[in-house]
Enzyme design. Structure first.
Site, PDB file in Angstrom:
ATOM      1  N   CYS B 409      32.751  36.444  42.910  1.00  0.00           N
ATOM      2  CA  CYS B 409      32.161  37.333  44.064  1.00  0.00           C
ATOM      3  C   CYS B 409      30.765  37.504  43.948  1.00  0.00           C
ATOM      4  O   CYS B 409      30.190  37.432  45.171  1.00  0.00           O
ATOM      5  CB  CYS B 409      32.744  38.659  43.818  1.00  0.00           C
ATOM      6  SG  CYS B 409      32.569  39.765  42.518  1.00  0.00           S
ATOM      7  N   HIS B 453      33.281  44.337  41.603  1.00  0.00           N
ATOM      8  CA  HIS B 453      33.099  43.438  42.584  1.00  0.00           C
ATOM      9  C   HIS B 453      31.505  43.496  43.364  1.00  0.00           C
ATOM     10  O   HIS B 453      31.181  44.615  43.076  1.00  0.00           O
ATOM     11  CB  HIS B 453      34.288  44.071  43.719  1.00  0.00           C
ATOM     12  CG  HIS B 453      34.452  42.913  44.951  1.00  0.00           C
ATOM     13  ND1 HIS B 453      34.514  41.763  44.675  1.00  0.00           N
ATOM     14  CD2 HIS B 453      34.487  43.190  46.252  1.00  0.00           C
ATOM     15  CE1 HIS B 453      34.925  40.971  45.708  1.00  0.00           C
ATOM     16  NE2 HIS B 453      34.437  41.867  46.913  1.00  0.00           N
ATOM     17  N   ASP B 469      32.571  40.935  53.427  1.00  0.00           N
ATOM     18  CA  ASP B 469      32.902  40.843  52.125  1.00  0.00           C
ATOM     19  C   ASP B 469      33.100  39.189  52.038  1.00  0.00           C
ATOM     20  O   ASP B 469      34.134  38.550  52.365  1.00  0.00           O
ATOM     21  CB  ASP B 469      33.991  41.344  51.581  1.00  0.00           C
ATOM     22  CG  ASP B 469      34.181  41.064  50.293  1.00  0.00           C
ATOM     23  OD1 ASP B 469      33.563  40.259  49.619  1.00  0.00           O
ATOM     24  OD2 ASP B 469      35.098  41.890  49.436  1.00  0.00           O
TER      25      ASP B 469
END
Lengths: 324, 705
Positions: B409, B453, B469
């Site tokens: 991520c 995250h 995202d």
């Protein structure tokens, strides 16, 4: 001490007591011991640390110990409660020796540990400690130096304990009016038995032949084992005592007012007489004792010996009538 | 003091054992030389006790003490503070053990040992630590009991059992005090914070930071939702916002404080309570976007302009707070010129290909939304989501975007923001946690470190700051189902869980977590707020010190009274032997008989069994055949060969003089006569049964005939 004063007030007209005494709730006192105060201080430290670092488990620990400490009060109390106390036998001593008073603690229930007994008269009396197992009894011996002839008085006793964790001091007082007969201190420098104890010029008493066996007579209570004719007993002739030569020749008197003792003081004479009685008894010479108005007919043996010594111990003392 | 000192080998060994147990958990963070000193002091003491040697001279102790203090100063560079304080307490207590001579010294060591037990809670307040320290306190109290014995040595039973009773009886009072003792909401004085590194989010992000966290099963926080639990893809727990590109990574920039966030609510409110594990940072996690600061915070929390919720003090202990969030929102604050500048700045010396790509993309797509759309297709088609991406060089984003095309991520968030900034669209990196796992037992959501995250926020002139995202472009599974669904189970435990098809391990893990959660709620996290809630549950509002004090007093009174009552009752129960008790019952039954002559058949205290039987026989001769065997049995049990063991033992010990040294120890034969005598036991049982069967009413009737 404050504690002492409270107890003095509570026990002001109680003593002496009739045995056995059971330590009931209202007889037992309890206060935190010095260790207990220190423990409380540590608890405060623990609490401050717990608050400051917000340690929840620290609070748990602090409160667990606080609870334990307070509950220990009951345990310490319980270590004395319901004990039954009675006085034990006390053997007579000579002045200057240590008298051993004894106290019997009987436990009807749970086992007791580290129970102490001490005299309250002396500040730093060395206590004697012991355990009392469940449904049994333990004899505690309380030593005390008997300084003067007469009766050595034990006085009030403190029974105390700090078991199990030492945070509390629990105690009770008891006074059985225990006393120990104290004979005069023997005057070891008194030398041999006087050849003329009576002071009347008769100097031919054959004390030299005192070991010479003369005859047998029936056993009398108070005869020492040395006097018993063991051989006769073995021959199944019954219990007989030996009589010795010297006893037959003349009565041997020890007199408080005899001329030979004139130069000594009152107490010195008693000491000298005590020594002679010891000597006479050792050599099995029958002896009589005259103490002014009191007189003990010549004889030997344990009972006679104790009677004479008791006469010496109490001679001239103003005592309340004893019960023994 | 020999008879009272009680510094016997057994007592010393108990004390050393207690000390070892309480110090053991500290060893992991003590310098090795301190541990070595403690062990040496303990062994030396043991040797002294065994050989009855003298304690080391005072000057040697003084030298050792000074040496250790100097050593501690060099080790910690200071002499005050938590770490060095604990270390010094441990080592000095060990030295005290070495040189103790009197009972007073022992007591000091034991009491400070309790303090040492408390210091362990500075490092852990888990259930295990609590149970372990309870055990340590038990050993300490057992040791203390041993030292209180005089002249006789306590057996293991005589130490351990009374200690256990003391502790058990203290528990009611402990609970009362724990829940009712007035709690303060803050420390008495603030202590210098010595924060240990706790694994968790950090306030910067370089590729590899978050992927290393993904292996950690540690719990970040727990959440209780009031009614609705949102879908996994809506669960974005905002942590630090990183708006500055620095080197290969991203760091935060300082923004202004707010007391309220300015946004338009576009969904129903979600109410929940977060129980945050200590992380020694100031972040307070909440779902985007929280409506207001938690009521519990009372000025100790604030917002930042980039929507973060922060605490003024680092979170160094478990805290809980209530939040209301609106998952659908439109931010209303305008983008100030400074914000715009900050959100567009990038390092033009690095990653030239990425920057060029961004600029070209802006030329091709004047509409920012179309541009994001374009990037979605790029990531979705060509990139893979992996926990173990290839190592990257200086121009890491260039390598990632155009060569390796594998990342976690942080790679996606970082590259995405960089491209947008190059394209002239304000954007920033947001880190935090995404998702969460519901414990089916407690219905509580658990957010773990592995849920860490990184995502992005993009500025659109008409929409304000909008969450994008990029990871979801690559791996929608990560967002919808969590990390293990996306990349497979991580770590040995999770792999085991995956293999466990029946779900037993999973069940166990959830149960254990439920226990821990309750522990946290009722024990570790029990503070002034929770105490107030507790009072309110009992209908007491406006709690002040008076009502707390009253409740505390009543509680202590009840707790102490119950335990005390039981203790008193036990001491006044003089334990009668069964035979005597049965005989007393028999006599009581006989006392109810009225003889024809009107004589009283109550046994007088001095009356022996034979005399008593004779007296009964003279009044009730018909009773004799039934009573005679019973009385014979009683006489045999009480005075004859079949004497009960308890009685015999008691008399045997009665002669013991108080001054006799440790007669308990020298009594191995004591076990022999304690063995149950079968015949005696049988006879006793028979006698008791006989007494129970004896009926006066029946026999009275027979006499009347």
């Amino acid at each position: 001490m404050f504690r002492q004063r409270i107890a003095d007030w509570i026990f002001r007209s109680r003593s002496p007591e009739k045995p056995p005494v059971i330590l009931v709730q209202r007889r037992i006192f309890i206060i935190p011991s010095r260790t207990g105060y220190f423990f409380a201080f540590v608890l405060v430290l623990l609490l401050i640390a717990s608050i400051n670092y917000t340690l929840s488990l620290g609070f748990f620990l602090t409160f667990l110990l606080a609870g334990m400490g307070s509950i220990s009060m009951l345990h310490t109390f319980r270590n004395l409660a319901q004990l039954s106390i009675s006085p034990g036998k006390v053997d007579a001593v000579f002045a200057g020796e240590t008298a051993h008073f004894s106290l019997v603690l009987t436990n009807p229930s749970l086992p007791r540990f580290a129970v102490g007994v001490k005299r309250t008269k002396l500040r730093d009396a060395e206590p004697s400690f012991g355990d009392v197992a469940s449904r049994s009894s333990t004899t505690f011996s309380i030593p005390m130096v008997a300084e003067k002839r007469g009766y050595a008085v034990c006085g009030r006793l403190e029974i105390f304990t700090e078991y199990p964790v030492g945070l509390f001091h629990s105690w009770s007082y008891i006074d059985f009016n225990m006393r120990c007969l104290t004979y005069p201190k023997p005057d070891t420098a008194g030398g041999a038995l006087p050849s003329n104890a009576r002071g009347d010029g008769v100097g031919n008493i054959a004390v030299a032949g005192d070991e010479e066996f003369q005859s047998l007579r029936a056993y009398r209570a108070g005869d020492t084992p040395r006097q018993i004719a063991w051989k006769a007993l073995a021959r199944e002739q019954g219990l007989l005592s030996k009589e010795f030569g010297a006893t037959a020749s003349a009565d041997f008197w020890l007199d408080f007012d005899s001329d030979t003792l004139q130069h000594l003081s009152h107490e010195e004479r008693l000491s000298r007489l005590t020594w002679w009685i010891l000597e006479a008894e050792r050599r099995q010479v029958p002896y009589g004792l005259k103490l002014q108005r009191q007189s003990f007919q010549p004889s030997t043996g344990h009972i006679h010996y104790e009677k004479c010594l008791k006469g010496l111990a109490l001679f001239g003392l103003n005592l309340e009538p004893s019960d023994d | 003091m020999i008879n009272q000192g009680a510094l016997t080998l057994a007592n010393i060994m108990w004390l050393l054992a207690a000390m070892s147990f309480v110090i053991a958990p500290h060893v992991s963070h003590l310098p090795a030389w301190v541990t070595a000193t403690c062990v040496a002091a303990g062994l030396w003491r043991l040797w002294i006790a065994r050989k009855a040697l003298r304690a080391p001279p005072w000057w040697l102790m003084a030298i050792i003490t000074v040496a250790i203090t100097v050593g501690a100063f060099f080790e910690y560079k200071r002499l005050f503070g938590r770490e060095v304080g604990v270390t010094l307490l441990i080592v000095m207590l060990c030295l005290k053990v070495l040189e103790m001579k009197m009972k007073r010294d022992v007591l000091l060591v034991i009491f400070l040992g309790f303090f040492l037990a408390l210091t362990n809670f500075l490092y852990s307040q888990s259930i295990f630590m609590g149970a372990y320290m309870f055990g340590c306190v038990w050993i300490f109290i057992a040791t203390l009991i041993g030292f209180q014995r005089i002249n006789t040595e306590a057996t293991i039973r005589e130490r351990v059992i009374p200690a256990a009773w003391l502790m058990l009886q203290a528990i009611p009072m402990m609970l009362v005090l724990f829940f009712l003792f007035p709690r303060l909401s803050g420390p008495l004085w603030s202590m210098p914070q010595e924060n240990q590194a706790i694994s968790g989010l950090s306030d910067s992000m370089t590729p590899g930071d978050i992927s290393s966290l993904s292996l950690s099963d540690a719990i970040a926080f727990r959440v209780d939702f009031e009614s609705v639990t949102p879908q996994s893809q809506e669960l974005y727990w905002r942590g630090p916002v990183l708006a500055r590109q620095s080197g290969r990574g991203w760091t935060p920039i300082s923004t202004e404080e707010r007391s309220q966030l300015n946004f338009e609510k576009r969904s129903p409110p979600i109410k929940y309570r977060v129980t945050l594990q200590p992380h020694n940072k100031t972040w307070l996690f909440a779902l985007d976007l929280p409506a207001a600061l938690p009521a519990e915070a009372q000025g100790r929390a604030f917002f930042l302009a980039d929507f973060q919720m922060r605490s003024r003090e680092p979170v160094s202990q478990l805290i809980a707070y209530d939040v209301t969030s609106y998952l659908g929102y439109r931010t209303l604050d305008p983008l100030t010129p400074i914000d715009r500048q900050n959100s567009l700045r990038y390092n033009s010396n690095l990653n030239p290909r990425t920057i060029a790509y961004g600029k070209k993309l802006a030329e091709d797509n004047p509409d920012p939304k179309a541009l994001v759309e374009k990037l979605f297709t790029l990531y979705n088609k060509e990139f893979t989501y992996t926990l173990e991406p290839p190592k990257l060089g200086v121009n890491s984003m260039d390598e990632f975007l155009f060569e390796t095309k594998q990342g976690f991520c942080e790679h996606y968030a970082g590259s995405f923001v960089l491209i947008l900034r190059a394209a002239g669209i304000p954007a920033r990196v947001v880190t935090g946690y995404q998702g969460g796992d519901i414990n089916p037992i407690t219905k509580q959501m658990i957010v773990r470190q592995s849920d860490a995250h990184a995502w992005t926020e993009v500025w659109f002139d008409d929409l304000g700051w909008l969450r994008v995202d990029p990871t979801s472009f690559v791996s929608p599974l990560r967002i919808n189902r969590g990390l293990s669904a996306a990349v497979g189970p991580q770590g040995a435990f999770n792999i085991m869980m995956e293999a466990d098809k029946l779900g037993i391990l999973r069940q166990l893990r959830y149960s254990w977590d439920a226990v821990n959660s309750q522990w946290n709620q009722w024990v570790v996290g029990f503070n002034a707020d929770r105490q107030r809630n507790l009072f309110e549950n009992f209908g007491i509002r406006d709690v002040d010190w008076r009502s707390t004090g009253l409740a505390l007093l009543i509680g202590i009174f009840i707790a102490g009274g119950v335990v005390g009552g039981v203790l008193f009752w036990r001491v006044y129960q003089t334990q009668k032997e069964p035979v005597v008790a049965a005989y007393d019952r028999l006599c009581a039954k006989l006392a109810l008989l009225k003889s024809n002559t009107g004589a009283d058949l109550t046994r007088t205290p001095e009356e022996g069994p034979m005399d008593f039987l004779q007296r009964i026989a003279s009044h009730h001769p018909r009773l004799v055949p039934e009573l005679k065997p019973l009385f014979d049995q009683y006489i045999a049990l009480r005075y004859g060969q079949l004497q009960e063991q308890g009685q015999g033992r008691g008399q045997g010990q009665g002669q013991g003089r108080a001054k006799r040294p440790s007669h308990r120890r020298g009594q191995p034969s004591g076990h022999a006569d304690r063995l149950p005598n079968r015949t005696a036991a049988d006879a006793t049982a028979q006698f008791i049964l006989g007494v129970r069967r004896f009926r006066t009413s029946r026999t009275t009737n027979s006499t009347a005939r």
